[in-house]
Design a protein around this motif. Structure first.
Motif, PDB file in Angstrom:
ATOM      1  N   VAL A 109      11.740  -4.009 -12.024  1.00 54.44           N
ATOM      2  CA  VAL A 109      10.704  -3.342 -12.824  1.00 54.44           C
ATOM      3  C   VAL A 109       9.458  -4.220 -12.937  1.00 54.44           C
ATOM      4  O   VAL A 109       8.331  -3.726 -12.846  1.00 54.44           O
ATOM      5  CB  VAL A 109      11.267  -2.972 -14.218  1.00 54.44           C
ATOM      6  CG1 VAL A 109      10.159  -2.488 -15.141  1.00 54.44           C
ATOM      7  CG2 VAL A 109      12.352  -1.911 -14.090  1.00 54.44           C
ATOM      8  N   GLU A 110       9.646  -5.511 -13.110  1.00 59.10           N
ATOM      9  CA  GLU A 110       8.486  -6.401 -13.267  1.00 59.10           C
ATOM     10  C   GLU A 110       7.633  -6.465 -11.998  1.00 59.10           C
ATOM     11  O   GLU A 110       6.408  -6.559 -12.071  1.00 59.10           O
ATOM     12  CB  GLU A 110       8.941  -7.800 -13.678  1.00 59.10           C
ATOM     13  CG  GLU A 110       9.495  -7.847 -15.085  1.00 59.10           C
ATOM     14  CD  GLU A 110       8.535  -7.256 -16.129  1.00 59.10           C
ATOM     15  OE1 GLU A 110       7.331  -7.569 -16.105  1.00 59.10           O
ATOM     16  OE2 GLU A 110       9.002  -6.463 -16.960  1.00 59.10           O
ATOM     17  N   THR A 111       8.271  -6.415 -10.838  1.00 54.53           N
ATOM     18  CA  THR A 111       7.520  -6.427  -9.577  1.00 54.53           C
ATOM     19  C   THR A 111       6.686  -5.161  -9.448  1.00 54.53           C
ATOM     20  O   THR A 111       5.508  -5.208  -9.072  1.00 54.53           O
ATOM     21  CB  THR A 111       8.480  -6.551  -8.380  1.00 54.53           C
ATOM     22  OG1 THR A 111       9.301  -7.703  -8.567  1.00 54.53           O
ATOM     23  CG2 THR A 111       7.725  -6.686  -7.076  1.00 54.53           C
ATOM     24  N   VAL A 112       7.293  -4.019  -9.768  1.00 53.83           N
ATOM     25  CA  VAL A 112       6.562  -2.747  -9.704  1.00 53.83           C
ATOM     26  C   VAL A 112       5.445  -2.742 -10.743  1.00 53.83           C
ATOM     27  O   VAL A 112       4.323  -2.321 -10.456  1.00 53.83           O
ATOM     28  CB  VAL A 112       7.526  -1.555  -9.883  1.00 53.83           C
ATOM     29  CG1 VAL A 112       6.758  -0.243  -9.975  1.00 53.83           C
ATOM     30  CG2 VAL A 112       8.532  -1.520  -8.736  1.00 53.83           C
ATOM     31  N   ASP A 126      -0.222  -3.022 -12.286  1.00 55.48           N
ATOM     32  CA  ASP A 126      -1.235  -3.767 -13.043  1.00 55.48           C
ATOM     33  C   ASP A 126      -2.348  -4.293 -12.142  1.00 55.48           C
ATOM     34  O   ASP A 126      -3.514  -4.330 -12.547  1.00 55.48           O
ATOM     35  CB  ASP A 126      -0.593  -4.918 -13.819  1.00 55.48           C
ATOM     36  CG  ASP A 126       0.223  -4.439 -15.013  1.00 55.48           C
ATOM     37  OD1 ASP A 126       0.091  -3.265 -15.408  1.00 55.48           O
ATOM     38  OD2 ASP A 126       1.015  -5.254 -15.543  1.00 55.48           O
ATOM     39  N   GLU A 127      -1.999  -4.698 -10.928  1.00 56.07           N
ATOM     40  CA  GLU A 127      -3.020  -5.166  -9.977  1.00 56.07           C
ATOM     41  C   GLU A 127      -4.015  -4.048  -9.678  1.00 56.07           C
ATOM     42  O   GLU A 127      -5.227  -4.273  -9.625  1.00 56.07           O
ATOM     43  CB  GLU A 127      -2.356  -5.647  -8.686  1.00 56.07           C
ATOM     44  CG  GLU A 127      -3.320  -6.012  -7.587  1.00 56.07           C
ATOM     45  CD  GLU A 127      -4.153  -7.255  -7.881  1.00 56.07           C
ATOM     46  OE1 GLU A 127      -5.225  -7.393  -7.260  1.00 56.07           O
ATOM     47  OE2 GLU A 127      -3.749  -8.078  -8.719  1.00 56.07           O
ATOM     48  N   LEU A 177       0.833  -1.207   0.000  1.00 61.71           N
ATOM     49  CA  LEU A 177       0.000   0.000   0.000  1.00 61.71           C
ATOM     50  C   LEU A 177       0.868   1.258   0.000  1.00 61.71           C
ATOM     51  O   LEU A 177       0.550   2.245  -0.673  1.00 61.71           O
ATOM     52  CB  LEU A 177      -0.943   0.009   1.203  1.00 61.71           C
ATOM     53  CG  LEU A 177      -2.095  -0.987   1.138  1.00 61.71           C
ATOM     54  CD1 LEU A 177      -2.879  -0.990   2.454  1.00 61.71           C
ATOM     55  CD2 LEU A 177      -3.016  -0.661  -0.034  1.00 61.71           C
ATOM     56  N   ARG A 178       1.984   1.227   0.742  1.00 62.01           N
ATOM     57  CA  ARG A 178       2.904   2.367   0.743  1.00 62.01           C
ATOM     58  C   ARG A 178       3.574   2.528  -0.626  1.00 62.01           C
ATOM     59  O   ARG A 178       3.777   3.650  -1.096  1.00 62.01           O
ATOM     60  CB  ARG A 178       3.948   2.226   1.846  1.00 62.01           C
ATOM     61  CG  ARG A 178       3.375   2.440   3.227  1.00 62.01           C
ATOM     62  CD  ARG A 178       4.420   2.645   4.306  1.00 62.01           C
ATOM     63  NE  ARG A 178       5.579   1.777   4.256  1.00 62.01           N
ATOM     64  CZ  ARG A 178       5.630   0.535   4.771  1.00 62.01           C
ATOM     65  NH1 ARG A 178       4.573   0.017   5.371  1.00 62.01           N
ATOM     66  NH2 ARG A 178       6.733  -0.177   4.684  1.00 62.01           N
ATOM     67  N   VAL A 179       3.910   1.403  -1.269  1.00 63.15           N
ATOM     68  CA  VAL A 179       4.501   1.476  -2.610  1.00 63.15           C
ATOM     69  C   VAL A 179       3.506   2.116  -3.573  1.00 63.15           C
ATOM     70  O   VAL A 179       3.866   3.029  -4.335  1.00 63.15           O
ATOM     71  CB  VAL A 179       4.928   0.075  -3.116  1.00 63.15           C
ATOM     72  CG1 VAL A 179       5.313   0.120  -4.590  1.00 63.15           C
ATOM     73  CG2 VAL A 179       6.079  -0.473  -2.286  1.00 63.15           C
ATOM     74  N   ILE A 180       2.259   1.673  -3.543  1.00 62.60           N
ATOM     75  CA  ILE A 180       1.229   2.233  -4.427  1.00 62.60           C
ATOM     76  C   ILE A 180       1.053   3.720  -4.152  1.00 62.60           C
ATOM     77  O   ILE A 180       0.956   4.531  -5.080  1.00 62.60           O
ATOM     78  CB  ILE A 180      -0.104   1.466  -4.267  1.00 62.60           C
ATOM     79  CG1 ILE A 180       0.041   0.029  -4.772  1.00 62.60           C
ATOM     80  CG2 ILE A 180      -1.248   2.194  -4.968  1.00 62.60           C
ATOM     81  CD1 ILE A 180       0.472  -0.103  -6.221  1.00 62.60           C
ATOM     82  N   GLN A 181       1.027   4.104  -2.886  1.00 65.59           N
ATOM     83  CA  GLN A 181       0.888   5.520  -2.532  1.00 65.59           C
ATOM     84  C   GLN A 181       2.063   6.328  -3.087  1.00 65.59           C
ATOM     85  O   GLN A 181       1.873   7.420  -3.626  1.00 65.59           O
ATOM     86  CB  GLN A 181       0.796   5.694  -1.007  1.00 65.59           C
ATOM     87  CG  GLN A 181       0.613   7.120  -0.577  1.00 65.59           C
ATOM     88  CD  GLN A 181      -0.658   7.751  -1.137  1.00 65.59           C
ATOM     89  OE1 GLN A 181      -1.703   7.110  -1.206  1.00 65.59           O
ATOM     90  NE2 GLN A 181      -0.571   8.987  -1.547  1.00 65.59           N
ATOM     91  N   GLY A 190       9.951   1.786 -15.793  1.00 63.20           N
ATOM     92  CA  GLY A 190      11.359   1.856 -15.399  1.00 63.20           C
ATOM     93  C   GLY A 190      11.684   3.166 -14.701  1.00 63.20           C
ATOM     94  O   GLY A 190      12.413   3.194 -13.705  1.00 63.20           O
ATOM     95  N   ASP A 191      11.132   4.268 -15.216  1.00 60.04           N
ATOM     96  CA  ASP A 191      11.342   5.573 -14.579  1.00 60.04           C
ATOM     97  C   ASP A 191      10.642   5.646 -13.227  1.00 60.04           C
ATOM     98  O   ASP A 191      11.169   6.221 -12.277  1.00 60.04           O
ATOM     99  CB  ASP A 191      10.831   6.701 -15.486  1.00 60.04           C
ATOM    100  CG  ASP A 191      11.638   6.808 -16.772  1.00 60.04           C
ATOM    101  OD1 ASP A 191      12.858   6.551 -16.728  1.00 60.04           O
ATOM    102  OD2 ASP A 191      11.047   7.136 -17.809  1.00 60.04           O
TER     103      ASP A 191
END
Length: 119
Positions: free
Chosen positions: A82-85, A90-91, A40-44, A59-60
């Motif tokens: 990059v794929e994890t982010v 995408d989720e 949730l913090r990453v998304i924020q 990537g940026d």
């Protein structure tokens, strides 16, 4: 007398085993709660990184995420790349929340006119 003592010891061993199992269940639950809070913090942070009107390449976006979150990813046994982010973004897109894909690995904030939950 020995049989009674053995029965008490066995009952205590069973109870201890139950508590050990319960402790492991609670530890796993705590790991899950911490991982959800982390994402949730990453998304924020991604929501804060994205400009109002223009898309950014994943990537940026990944490069602009704070070092504290990147370091914390390791605590959640999560490979940070990059794929994890992209998967996290995408989720949220799948749930019609916060982001819209612009093609070519670029994303922008969801706007009210896009429907769903705007960023």
């Amino acid at each position: 007398m020995v049989d009674a003592r053995d029965a008490v010891i066995e009952a205590q061993r069973s109870e201890i085993a139950w508590f050990v199992d319960e402790l492991e269940r609670q530890k796993e639950h705590l790991r899950t709660v911490k991982a959800r809070a982390f994402w949730l913090r990453v998304i924020q942070e991604i929501r804060e990184i994205l400009p109002e009107r223009e898309p950014l390449h994943v990537g940026d976006i990944t490069l602009r995420i704070g070092a504290d979150l990147v370091q914390e990813a390791g605590e959640h046994v999560q490979v940070w790349n990059v794929e994890t982010v992209r998967g996290a973004i995408d989720e949220q897109m799948y749930r019609n929340r916060y982001f819209v894909g612009e093609g070519g690995g670029r994303y922008r904030k969801r706007r009210p006119e896009d429907g769903g939950v705007a960023g």
